[in-house]
Design an enzyme around this catalytic site. Structure first.
Site, PDB file in Angstrom:
ATOM      1  N   HIS A  83       3.248   1.242   7.817  1.00 56.88           N
ATOM      2  CA  HIS A  83       4.075   0.391   8.038  1.00 56.88           C
ATOM      3  C   HIS A  83       5.281   0.029   7.624  1.00 56.88           C
ATOM      4  O   HIS A  83       6.086   0.023   7.965  1.00 56.88           O
ATOM      5  CB  HIS A  83       3.075  -0.831   9.403  1.00 56.88           C
ATOM      6  CG  HIS A  83       2.877  -1.468   8.672  1.00 56.88           C
ATOM      7  ND1 HIS A  83       2.018  -2.083   7.585  1.00 56.88           N
ATOM      8  CD2 HIS A  83       4.574  -2.856   7.601  1.00 56.88           C
ATOM      9  CE1 HIS A  83       1.893  -3.215   6.547  1.00 56.88           C
ATOM     10  NE2 HIS A  83       2.718  -3.305   6.658  1.00 56.88           N
ATOM     11  N   ASP A 218      -4.065   2.405   7.051  1.00 55.07           N
ATOM     12  CA  ASP A 218      -2.327   1.681   6.327  1.00 55.07           C
ATOM     13  C   ASP A 218      -1.686   2.361   5.282  1.00 55.07           C
ATOM     14  O   ASP A 218      -1.194   1.556   4.322  1.00 55.07           O
ATOM     15  CB  ASP A 218      -2.080   0.663   6.905  1.00 55.07           C
ATOM     16  CG  ASP A 218      -0.371   0.008   7.361  1.00 55.07           C
ATOM     17  OD1 ASP A 218      -0.067   1.493   6.738  1.00 55.07           O
ATOM     18  OD2 ASP A 218      -0.964  -1.460   8.234  1.00 55.07           O
ATOM     19  N   SER A 647       3.100  -6.633   1.623  1.00 56.35           N
ATOM     20  CA  SER A 647       2.423  -4.907   2.571  1.00 56.35           C
ATOM     21  C   SER A 647       2.770  -4.125   1.653  1.00 56.35           C
ATOM     22  O   SER A 647       4.287  -3.896   1.282  1.00 56.35           O
ATOM     23  CB  SER A 647       3.152  -4.859   4.027  1.00 56.35           C
ATOM     24  OG  SER A 647       2.913  -6.107   4.777  1.00 56.35           O
TER      25      SER A 647
END
Length: 712
Positions: A83, A218, A647
């Site tokens: 992402h 991810d 992240s």
């Protein structure tokens, strides 16, 4: 809450120690090394951050100004979340060559794809500079205080010797009670190396976002390129892979519950030290307003994206961005309620006030100010979210800034070129017809939810959503800024240079534009009736919060304080651990590939699975990437205190080896930005075994694994 109940809330194994009560995002030059070692860390604080010689910090970068990434090979191979690289993957995608759906894997370095504008930042050094920055400010109040601090920061930065590719950033900590200077090196040639299809990299999509158990791969891979001297350089075919001072060994050892882990990255923003009244307003007013606006926008976009591939690709990155915090805020509200955050804060404040009359006075003043600000803060939440999610209004806001700059004489050739470039990027992923529906629905929400004193005259006509849709569609069709009406013989979304060829005519057209006029009515009312009051009260709150922070640190001698996150490099640590977020619900700490297959729904938007991955699973062709269960581990949770910006952060073991890639938090614990609770707060990581399994077995890209140092 009684003392007995408080003790039961935080009754944890002794090994989790005090930090697990409050979490912690520690400046890497000020690590709680003693406690980290008590929890199981085998390396030293100097191994993590050392400006004099190679250390783990030399393998950790801020990716493109937001996420974190880490170097995992001696050839500058970079790992971050799928992402985090989504925008770049999308930019290289077309309907004919859909890298989002199909994935991308370079077969060698010559096949790696450049990404203009993408950067990574290394932190070379960190120094506390509080005395220099606060010099001469002892008796100053706002706004003179801010001016003197800004002046002192510039004096300090100008006094430092840096290379052309370096910069100095001075950051406030503890609400302005301390300041730190960061020396930053920026690399600008970053190329896409590999990304799994979104059926792996975004498996579960919005349904699984922020939740556990999780089965998402991810991750995406990039490479840093440098000039022949290993220094930062703009993109050039002559650049070579960057040779790092340090890169992370990748561990494929099995994980066990209570294993020590730490996460190293750039957490974005937390507010752990707010008073109870502020938390109560967030929980009952601000977050619900934000959620309501995004709920309307997301549902409208989703209807179109599910039926039209071009729109799905065009809006994929934006939709994911909007949905991310929409769901986070929902979890935050529930978590704040479930963890009794307000009651805990009130009990803590009472304890502090009992030790210090000055703190009681500060808290009383904060209560008064927050209650006075409440109606303006609520309007601010609805207004800002409406402008952000109604893209027609977003465009109008951009043009307002441009016109203001031109008319004030601040616009020059360079700034106009930058503005045109920004518009070109915006229009590329903008569907005016779709956004007319979004805008129509959001205006109805705004008209119904906003107190009458904050609405423009006559705005009640927008309360009916069904009537709004044809009315806003008519405005959109006759608008220059939406690109559906021409100016200077061209549409802004098709030939921006021609549309800008006569600036005076362009500005006159925009000022008469119906969409621009609609935006102005909203803006002028907000700026007259809400913004000055909101901002004035916020200035007073900020000044008192600084005082309150200093008072907490002075009075509470039993608590070890860490500064709130502010996108600077931090270390958080904890243990691999499952959780029990609700009555009779027990979550294990590890998920496996079998769970992917259990969730598999053929052809589904969120839960489809590539045929090759199914084949690998059915054949049990797992190579060296299976664990003691005989399956491939996919994700795991731990008690590390993370937030947005973490992240892509590396999750490291006791020896500093990469064991996972942080990408999310457990939904029940998203309130940890405001109130870390060890019962519910868990970060979620992709297991390195799954990452390597996908690269090696699924993508047939063993050449990338061969670059790495694998710890077995």
């Amino acid at each position: 809450m009684t003392k007995k109940i408080l003790l039961s809330v935080f009754l944890l194994p002794a090994a989790l120690a005090f930090a697990q009560q409050y979490g912690g995002m520690w400046i890497p030059t000020e690590l709680n090394e003693k406690e980290m070692k008590e929890l199981g860390m085998k390396i030293s604080a100097k191994d993590i951050f050392n400006p004099q010689k190679p250390s783990i910090k030399d393998a950790v970068v801020q990716f493109n100004g937001g996420c974190t990434a880490e170097i995992i090979s001696p050839k500058g191979l970079l790992l971050t979340n799928h992402h985090c690289g989504y925008g770049q993957i999308q930019a290289h995608s077309t309907v004919q060559n859909d890298l989002l759906s199909n994935g991308f894997w370079a077969k060698n370095m010559t096949g790696e794809l450049p990404n203009p504008g993408v950067t990574v930042d290394f932190i070379v050094d960190i120094k506390e500079v509080t005395p220099q920055i606060l010099q001469g400010t002892d008796h100053l109040q706002e706004p003179e205080l801010a001016k003197q601090i800004t002046k002192n920061i510039e004096i300090y930065k100008n006094s430092q010797k840096t290379e052309p590719y370096q910069s100095i950033s001075v950051k406030s900590m503890y609400y302005g009670n301390k300041f730190y200077a960061y020396t930053i090196e920026t690399y600008k040639d970053i190329r896409l190396v590999g990304a799994p299809p979104q059926s792996i990299g975004k498996f579960g999509s919005d349904t699984d976002n922020w939740v556990w158990p999780r089965h998402t791969g991810d991750f995406s891979m990039f490479r840093i390129y440098a000039d022949k001297n290993n220094k930062p350089a703009e993109y050039s075919k002559d650049n070579v892979p960057y040779v790092p001072k340090h890169y992370l060994p990748v561990s494929i050892r099995d994980k066990n519950e209570n294993d020590f882990t730490f996460v190293f990255g750039f957490p974005g923003r937390t507010t752990e030290y707010l008073p109870a009244v502020a938390v109560e307003k967030i929980m009952t007013e601000i977050d619900p307003a934000r959620i309501a606006v995004r709920d309307v926008a997301l549902k409208t976009l989703d209807e179109k994206m599910r039926t039209d591939d071009a729109t799905r690709i065009q809006y994929a990155s934006k939709y994911a961005s909007v949905a991310n915090y929409w769901k986070k805020w929902i979890g935050e509200v529930e978590g704040l309620k479930k963890s009794n955050a307000v009651q805990k804060k009130l009990a803590y404040e009472a304890s502090l006030a009992g030790k210090s009359p000055e703190i009681k006075s500060t808290i009383d003043q904060l209560n008064t100010l927050y209650n006075e600000q409440a109606p303006y803060a609520l309007n601010n939440a609805y207004y800002s979210e409406t402008l952000r999610n109604a893209e027609t209004l977003t465009l109008a806001n951009l043009y307002y800034g441009y016109i203001t700059a031109v008319e004030s004489g601040r616009a020059d050739e360079k700034s106009t070129a930058a503005f045109k470039s920004r518009l070109t990027s915006f229009y590329k992923d903008y569907n005016a017809e779709l956004d007319a529906k979004v805008t129509a629905k959001l205006l109805a929400l705004y008209a119904n939810k906003t107190a009458p004193q904050f609405l423009p005259d006559g705005f009640g006509k927008y309360k009916n959503e069904a009537q709004n849709i044809p009315a806003i569609e008519d405005i959109s069709k006759n608008s220059v800024i939406t690109g559906r009406s021409e100016v200077n013989g061209a549409s802004l979304n098709k030939d921006i240079d021609k549309a800008f060829s006569n600036q005076d005519k362009l500005i006159k057209s925009i000022k008469k534009d119906p969409a621009y006029q609609l935006y102005l009515s909203l803006r002028e009312t907000y700026m007259a009736k809400a913004d000055p009051q909101f901002a004035s009260l916020q200035t007073k709150i900020d000044a008192l919060q600084k005082t309150y922070m200093a008072q907490q640190m002075k009075t509470d001698k039993d608590r070890k304080f860490f500064p709130d996150a502010n996108s600077t490099l931090r270390v958080t640590y904890g243990k691999v651990k499952g959780s029990s977020p609700r009555d009779a619900v027990e979550y294990g700490y590890q998920t496996h590939l079998a769970g992917v297959m259990e969730k598999y729904v053929p052809g589904d938007y969120e839960f489809d699975v590539p045929k090759k991955l199914i084949d690998l699973y059915q054949k049990k062709d797992f190579g060296s990437y299976k664990d003691k269960t005989g399956d491939v581990p996919v994700g795991f949770t731990a008690t590390n205190h993370t937030t947005g910006g973490n992240s892509g952060s590396p999750a490291l073991d006791a020896n500093g080896n990469l064991v996972g890639l942080n990408f999310d938090r457990q939904w029940e614990g998203t309130m940890s930005d405001i109130n870390y609770d060890p019962r519910f707060s868990r970060n979620i990581m992709v297991d390195t075994k799954y990452i390597l399994f996908i690269i090696d077995k699924f993508a047939d890209s063993r050449w990338l694994v061969d670059e790495m140092k694998i710890v077995k």
